[in-house]
Design a protein around this motif. Structure first.
Motif, mmCIF file in Angstrom:
data_model
loop_
_atom_site.group_PDB
_atom_site.id
_atom_site.type_symbol
_atom_site.label_atom_id
_atom_site.label_comp_id
_atom_site.label_asym_id
_atom_site.label_seq_id
_atom_site.Cartn_x
_atom_site.Cartn_y
_atom_site.Cartn_z
ATOM 1 N N LEU A 34 49.513 -34.503 113.423
ATOM 2 C CA LEU A 34 49.875 -34.163 112.144
ATOM 3 C C LEU A 34 49.847 -35.434 110.956
ATOM 4 N N TRP A 35 49.419 -35.076 109.805
ATOM 5 C CA TRP A 35 49.443 -36.169 108.795
ATOM 6 C C TRP A 35 50.845 -36.422 108.149
ATOM 7 N N GLU A 36 51.118 -37.736 108.111
ATOM 8 C CA GLU A 36 52.253 -37.843 107.291
ATOM 9 C C GLU A 36 52.048 -38.610 106.153
ATOM 10 N N TYR A 37 52.986 -38.110 105.051
ATOM 11 C CA TYR A 37 52.784 -38.629 103.602
ATOM 12 C C TYR A 37 54.054 -38.545 102.869
ATOM 13 N N THR A 38 53.927 -39.306 101.884
ATOM 14 C CA THR A 38 54.989 -39.331 100.831
ATOM 15 C C THR A 38 55.140 -37.917 100.173
ATOM 16 N N GLU A 39 56.361 -37.281 100.144
ATOM 17 C CA GLU A 39 56.577 -35.964 99.458
ATOM 18 C C GLU A 39 56.257 -36.130 98.029
ATOM 19 N N PRO A 40 55.365 -35.412 97.593
ATOM 20 C CA PRO A 40 55.099 -35.474 96.050
ATOM 21 C C PRO A 40 56.469 -34.910 95.184
ATOM 22 N N ASP A 41 56.465 -35.275 94.150
ATOM 23 C CA ASP A 41 57.344 -34.840 93.454
ATOM 24 C C ASP A 41 57.744 -33.324 93.056
ATOM 25 N N TRP A 42 58.519 -32.735 93.998
ATOM 26 C CA TRP A 42 58.578 -31.166 94.087
ATOM 27 C C TRP A 42 59.375 -30.889 92.664
ATOM 28 N N ASP A 43 60.192 -31.835 91.774
ATOM 29 C CA ASP A 43 60.916 -31.407 90.902
ATOM 30 C C ASP A 43 59.403 -31.191 89.527
#
Ligand code: BYC
Length: 347
Positions: free
Chosen positions: A292-301
């Motif tokens: 699986l790809w791991e990434y920084t969560e984009p800004d969900w706000d």
């Protein structure tokens, strides 16, 4: 045609006077929402049909919430197509060269055609085109987050055509195997056209990424701008998604938001890196153990703000649609009333 806030008034006059867009199937006997309780036996039979992989067609019995969810999703999808034509559409007059101008015009026209197919599919579930358009321009209905961002340069149009169309294909190929016949058929046809958009977008990105320093910088800047909205495009993480579970049970959605995001990353990150472009997430990598790809969560706000009307261009996008609706009114009225005279013949 007038814009009706009052649904009852719209419904009673709809079939006679106000059907402006055509193709609608409106069930005149449909009960008001508050009176609807699904018959448990019919529900059981319906779920057995879903489990058996049947396609549900417009006049088949379906649970109230299935209909409601489909209208919500297909309508949002249709709105995304017409609003989605705007960022690229503004570049038609500025496209670099005649060949690209022609291709871009064809692509934008395709997107509007997709909206036509999708509005027709949503109409089969009982919501009129008028109601859908009214809900879009009044800000009640959502449409895809990505189209609330500006296309500053030709590089932005290249990134949209390649990567947003790629994301859309991932979503649409999956959902075209779903349970509601008219939506699946519309998606199949849309995907065929999107595959040309993808090639067109890829060609544009490759051209810029392998071009002069200025061209490389332009496409890199566009990619950096679009990456967070593209990560948002697949919807909130599964643990935050409100509708996924029900939609997956009913085979309206055939993959979760996270699965679709993973599929997209798997297919396109290597291609982006191959071009020497950099993605603005230092943590992005494929975990070789999980696959699986791991990434920084984009800004969900930011995502929530944008989909709820407070993105960089929401107001401008809706203002353009309102103007188009207003300016096109006489054409729709003329189509509905061929006897009417709008100008005095000169001779
Ligand atoms: N943008 O429970 P969730 C194109 C909303 S156009 C805005 O996960 P769901 C193109 C969601 O609606 C193709 N809103 O929802 C055109 C819900 O709010 P409500 C566009 C989003 O439905 C021109 C809430 O967040 N594709 O390619 O299970 C030029 C909770 O989310 C978004 C489609 O429209 C978003 N990205 O799953 C170029 C695909 N994500 O309604 C290209 C059709 C979530 O409760 N739609 N929300 O107020 C879908 O497949 C699904 O609706 C989604 C979300 C996967 C997007």
């Amino acid at each position: 045609m007038r814009l009706y806030a009052d649904r009852t008034k719209q419904k009673t006059t709809f079939l006679k006077e106000y059907i402006m867009y055509g193709n609608a199937y409106i069930d005149p006997d449909a009960k008001p929402e508050s009176e609807v309780i699904d018959d448990p036996k019919k529900l059981e039979e319906f779920e057995a049909r879903i489990a058996a992989g049947d396609k549900i067609e417009p006049k088949d019995w379906m649970p109230h919430d299935y209909r409601k969810q489909l209208v919500r999703m297909i309508e949002q999808h249709a709105h995304s197509e017409i609003i989605g034509a705007l960022p690229e559409g503004t570049w038609i007059t500025r496209a670099p060269g005649f060949r690209r101008k022609l291709a871009l015009m064809a692509k934008v026209q395709d997107e509007i055609g997709h909206a036509q197919l999708l509005y027709s599919a949503a109409e089969t579930l009982g919501k009129s085109r008028e109601d859908m358009i009214n809900d879009l321009i009044s800000g009640k209905s959502k449409y895809s987050n990505v189209f609330n961002y500006p296309a500053f340069t030709w590089g932005d149009t290249a990134v949209i055509a390649w990567l947003i169309d790629a994301g859309a294909i991932v979503n649409q190929v999956a959902n075209s195997k779903g349970s509601y016949g008219p939506y699946c058929r519309a998606l199949e046809r849309i995907c065929a056209e999107e595959s040309f958009h993808l090639k067109y977008g890829h060609d544009n990105v490759v051209y810029l990424a392998t071009g002069t320093k200025v061209q490389r910088e332009m496409v890199q800047a566009a990619l950096t701008r679009w990456w967070p909205p593209i990560m948002h495009f697949f919807g909130p993480p599964d643990k935050m998604s409100v509708h996924t579970e029900k939609l997956m049970n009913w085979k309206v959605k055939m993959a979760t938001n996270d699965d679709m995001r993973q599929q997209f990353l798997n297919m396109y990150v290597p291609k982006i890196w191959d071009l020497g472009l950099v993605l603005p997430d230092p943590n992005l990598h494929k975990n070789t153990k999980t696959g699986l790809w791991e990434y920084t969560e984009p800004d969900w706000d930011e995502f929530k703000r944008v989909i709820n009307g407070d993105g960089p261009l929401n107001k401008e996008r809706l203002a353009v649609r309102r103007m188009a609706e207003e300016r096109g009114r006489w054409v729709r009225e003329a189509l509905m009333n061929p006897e009417a005279r709008y100008v005095q013949p000169l001779a």
